[in-house]
Design a protein around this motif. Sequence first.
Motif, PDB file in Angstrom:
ATOM      1  N   LYS A 146      26.608   7.491  53.156  1.00 54.35           N
ATOM      2  CA  LYS A 146      26.251   8.430  52.097  1.00 54.35           C
ATOM      3  C   LYS A 146      26.807   7.910  50.774  1.00 54.35           C
ATOM      4  O   LYS A 146      27.968   7.532  50.682  1.00 54.35           O
ATOM      5  CB  LYS A 146      26.836   9.809  52.407  1.00 54.35           C
ATOM      6  CG  LYS A 146      26.212  10.919  51.618  1.00 54.35           C
ATOM      7  CD  LYS A 146      26.660  12.263  52.157  1.00 54.35           C
ATOM      8  CE  LYS A 146      25.700  13.330  51.727  1.00 54.35           C
ATOM      9  NZ  LYS A 146      26.034  14.614  52.315  1.00 54.35           N
ATOM     10  N   LEU A 147      25.964   7.873  49.752  1.00 52.76           N
ATOM     11  CA  LEU A 147      26.370   7.340  48.451  1.00 52.76           C
ATOM     12  C   LEU A 147      27.227   8.342  47.688  1.00 52.76           C
ATOM     13  O   LEU A 147      26.964   9.543  47.712  1.00 52.76           O
ATOM     14  CB  LEU A 147      25.131   7.001  47.612  1.00 52.76           C
ATOM     15  CG  LEU A 147      24.226   5.909  48.175  1.00 52.76           C
ATOM     16  CD1 LEU A 147      22.959   5.797  47.344  1.00 52.76           C
ATOM     17  CD2 LEU A 147      24.954   4.581  48.225  1.00 52.76           C
ATOM     18  N   THR A 148      28.237   7.826  47.005  1.00 57.94           N
ATOM     19  CA  THR A 148      29.094   8.668  46.167  1.00 57.94           C
ATOM     20  C   THR A 148      28.854   8.414  44.687  1.00 57.94           C
ATOM     21  O   THR A 148      29.420   9.095  43.845  1.00 57.94           O
ATOM     22  CB  THR A 148      30.587   8.415  46.488  1.00 57.94           C
ATOM     23  OG1 THR A 148      30.873   7.037  46.282  1.00 57.94           O
ATOM     24  CG2 THR A 148      30.905   8.807  47.921  1.00 57.94           C
ATOM     25  N   ARG A 149      28.017   7.408  44.383  1.00 55.35           N
ATOM     26  CA  ARG A 149      27.681   7.109  42.992  1.00 55.35           C
ATOM     27  C   ARG A 149      26.269   6.526  42.955  1.00 55.35           C
ATOM     28  O   ARG A 149      25.710   6.148  43.986  1.00 55.35           O
ATOM     29  CB  ARG A 149      28.668   6.130  42.372  1.00 55.35           C
ATOM     30  CG  ARG A 149      28.751   4.798  43.058  1.00 55.35           C
ATOM     31  CD  ARG A 149      29.846   3.911  42.472  1.00 55.35           C
ATOM     32  NE  ARG A 149      29.996   2.688  43.193  1.00 55.35           N
ATOM     33  CZ  ARG A 149      29.311   1.572  42.970  1.00 55.35           C
ATOM     34  NH1 ARG A 149      28.430   1.535  42.028  1.00 55.35           N
ATOM     35  NH2 ARG A 149      29.528   0.488  43.675  1.00 55.35           N
TER      36      ARG A 149
ATOM     37  N   SER B   7      12.691  -5.590  49.314  1.00 54.35           N
ATOM     38  CA  SER B   7      11.409  -6.286  49.445  1.00 54.35           C
ATOM     39  C   SER B   7      10.271  -5.467  48.828  1.00 54.35           C
ATOM     40  O   SER B   7       9.205  -5.995  48.550  1.00 54.35           O
ATOM     41  CB  SER B   7      11.109  -6.584  50.913  1.00 54.35           C
ATOM     42  OG  SER B   7      11.058  -5.380  51.651  1.00 54.35           O
ATOM     43  N   ASN B   8      10.511  -4.176  48.604  1.00 51.30           N
ATOM     44  CA  ASN B   8       9.512  -3.304  47.972  1.00 51.30           C
ATOM     45  C   ASN B   8       9.763  -3.132  46.482  1.00 51.30           C
ATOM     46  O   ASN B   8       9.167  -2.259  45.860  1.00 51.30           O
ATOM     47  CB  ASN B   8       9.495  -1.928  48.645  1.00 51.30           C
ATOM     48  CG  ASN B   8       9.027  -2.011  50.076  1.00 51.30           C
ATOM     49  OD1 ASN B   8       8.232  -2.871  50.427  1.00 51.30           O
ATOM     50  ND2 ASN B   8       9.520  -1.127  50.904  1.00 51.30           N
ATOM     51  N   GLY B   9      10.680  -3.912  45.912  1.00 52.23           N
ATOM     52  CA  GLY B   9      10.989  -3.810  44.488  1.00 52.23           C
ATOM     53  C   GLY B   9      12.346  -3.159  44.248  1.00 52.23           C
ATOM     54  O   GLY B   9      13.146  -2.976  45.160  1.00 52.23           O
ATOM     55  N   THR B  10      12.607  -2.794  42.997  1.00 51.05           N
ATOM     56  CA  THR B  10      13.871  -2.180  42.612  1.00 51.05           C
ATOM     57  C   THR B  10      13.866  -0.707  43.009  1.00 51.05           C
ATOM     58  O   THR B  10      12.917   0.010  42.726  1.00 51.05           O
ATOM     59  CB  THR B  10      14.081  -2.300  41.091  1.00 51.05           C
ATOM     60  OG1 THR B  10      14.037  -3.684  40.734  1.00 51.05           O
ATOM     61  CG2 THR B  10      15.418  -1.725  40.675  1.00 51.05           C
ATOM     62  N   MET B  11      14.934  -0.274  43.681  1.00 52.82           N
ATOM     63  CA  MET B  11      15.045   1.119  44.100  1.00 52.82           C
ATOM     64  C   MET B  11      16.375   1.678  43.617  1.00 52.82           C
ATOM     65  O   MET B  11      17.364   0.957  43.533  1.00 52.82           O
ATOM     66  CB  MET B  11      14.940   1.243  45.620  1.00 52.82           C
ATOM     67  CG  MET B  11      13.614   0.767  46.180  1.00 52.82           C
ATOM     68  SD  MET B  11      13.502   0.952  47.962  1.00 52.82           S
ATOM     69  CE  MET B  11      13.174   2.693  48.089  1.00 52.82           C
ATOM     70  N   LYS B  12      16.383   2.978  43.315  1.00 48.46           N
ATOM     71  CA  LYS B  12      17.588   3.627  42.822  1.00 48.46           C
ATOM     72  C   LYS B  12      18.028   4.694  43.815  1.00 48.46           C
ATOM     73  O   LYS B  12      17.208   5.445  44.337  1.00 48.46           O
ATOM     74  CB  LYS B  12      17.308   4.256  41.455  1.00 48.46           C
ATOM     75  CG  LYS B  12      18.525   4.809  40.780  1.00 48.46           C
ATOM     76  CD  LYS B  12      18.214   5.216  39.361  1.00 48.46           C
ATOM     77  CE  LYS B  12      19.532   5.553  38.655  1.00 48.46           C
ATOM     78  NZ  LYS B  12      19.339   5.767  37.227  1.00 48.46           N
ATOM     79  N   GLY B  13      19.337   4.735  44.075  1.00 51.57           N
ATOM     80  CA  GLY B  13      19.916   5.763  44.929  1.00 51.57           C
ATOM     81  C   GLY B  13      20.884   6.603  44.116  1.00 51.57           C
ATOM     82  O   GLY B  13      21.599   6.084  43.256  1.00 51.57           O
ATOM     83  N   LEU B  14      20.897   7.887  44.367  1.00 52.60           N
ATOM     84  CA  LEU B  14      21.755   8.821  43.642  1.00 52.60           C
ATOM     85  C   LEU B  14      22.866   9.334  44.547  1.00 52.60           C
ATOM     86  O   LEU B  14      22.766   9.266  45.774  1.00 52.60           O
ATOM     87  CB  LEU B  14      20.908  10.002  43.141  1.00 52.60           C
ATOM     88  CG  LEU B  14      19.736   9.640  42.229  1.00 52.60           C
ATOM     89  CD1 LEU B  14      18.886  10.866  41.950  1.00 52.60           C
ATOM     90  CD2 LEU B  14      20.235   9.020  40.943  1.00 52.60           C
ATOM     91  N   PRO B  15      23.949   9.874  43.962  1.00 56.16           N
ATOM     92  CA  PRO B  15      25.009  10.454  44.792  1.00 56.16           C
ATOM     93  C   PRO B  15      24.424  11.492  45.757  1.00 56.16           C
ATOM     94  O   PRO B  15      23.583  12.306  45.369  1.00 56.16           O
ATOM     95  CB  PRO B  15      25.937  11.110  43.773  1.00 56.16           C
ATOM     96  CG  PRO B  15      25.722  10.344  42.519  1.00 56.16           C
ATOM     97  CD  PRO B  15      24.257   9.978  42.537  1.00 56.16           C
TER      98      PRO B  15
ATOM     99  N   ARG C 165      18.473  12.117  50.356  1.00 56.21           N
ATOM    100  CA  ARG C 165      19.281  12.859  51.326  1.00 56.21           C
ATOM    101  C   ARG C 165      18.427  13.769  52.202  1.00 56.21           C
ATOM    102  O   ARG C 165      18.571  13.777  53.425  1.00 56.21           O
ATOM    103  CB  ARG C 165      20.334  13.691  50.605  1.00 56.21           C
ATOM    104  CG  ARG C 165      21.260  14.413  51.560  1.00 56.21           C
ATOM    105  CD  ARG C 165      22.125  15.375  50.811  1.00 56.21           C
ATOM    106  NE  ARG C 165      21.274  16.541  50.578  1.00 56.21           N
ATOM    107  CZ  ARG C 165      21.729  17.764  50.446  1.00 56.21           C
ATOM    108  NH1 ARG C 165      23.007  17.997  50.445  1.00 56.21           N
ATOM    109  NH2 ARG C 165      20.916  18.761  50.263  1.00 56.21           N
ATOM    110  N   ASN C 166      17.554  14.554  51.607  1.00 53.24           N
ATOM    111  CA  ASN C 166      16.733  15.495  52.386  1.00 53.24           C
ATOM    112  C   ASN C 166      15.824  14.771  53.372  1.00 53.24           C
ATOM    113  O   ASN C 166      15.693  15.186  54.528  1.00 53.24           O
ATOM    114  CB  ASN C 166      15.902  16.379  51.456  1.00 53.24           C
ATOM    115  CG  ASN C 166      16.767  17.307  50.638  1.00 53.24           C
ATOM    116  OD1 ASN C 166      17.838  17.722  51.070  1.00 53.24           O
ATOM    117  ND2 ASN C 166      16.323  17.623  49.438  1.00 53.24           N
ATOM    118  N   GLN C 167      15.214  13.665  52.930  1.00 56.30           N
ATOM    119  CA  GLN C 167      14.350  12.894  53.811  1.00 56.30           C
ATOM    120  C   GLN C 167      15.164  12.272  54.942  1.00 56.30           C
ATOM    121  O   GLN C 167      14.769  12.307  56.098  1.00 56.30           O
ATOM    122  CB  GLN C 167      13.633  11.795  53.027  1.00 56.30           C
ATOM    123  CG  GLN C 167      12.730  10.941  53.893  1.00 56.30           C
ATOM    124  CD  GLN C 167      12.077   9.803  53.129  1.00 56.30           C
ATOM    125  OE1 GLN C 167      12.271   9.658  51.920  1.00 56.30           O
ATOM    126  NE2 GLN C 167      11.318   8.978  53.816  1.00 56.30           N
TER     127      GLN C 167
END
Length: 84
Positions: free
Chosen positions: A15-18, A25-33, A50-52
């Motif tokens: 789980k991401l904290t930041r 391979s699908n390009g640039t992706m961003k993850g959130l806390p 998170r929900n998914q």
Amino acid sequence: MAKYRKKPVIVEAVKLTRSITIETSNGTMKGLPGDYLITDADGEQYPCDRNQFEAEYELVKGQIDLKEIFQKAFLYIRTKIYKT
């Protein structure tokens, strides 16, 4: 009509904290806390909402989470030291 179930796939995730930005391979992706960073069987990493993630994955039973065990042990020891 026949019914089909998605085959279970085991992945590692944290789980991401930041916020993070990662090249996949699908390009640039961003993850959130609160989102999860998944590492699949091929070693590729990608963020997942998170929900998914919580709707599609469940914790594999019977595994040992050493990080959690050490964190609880250190907290217990620290509590005992400061109470003395």
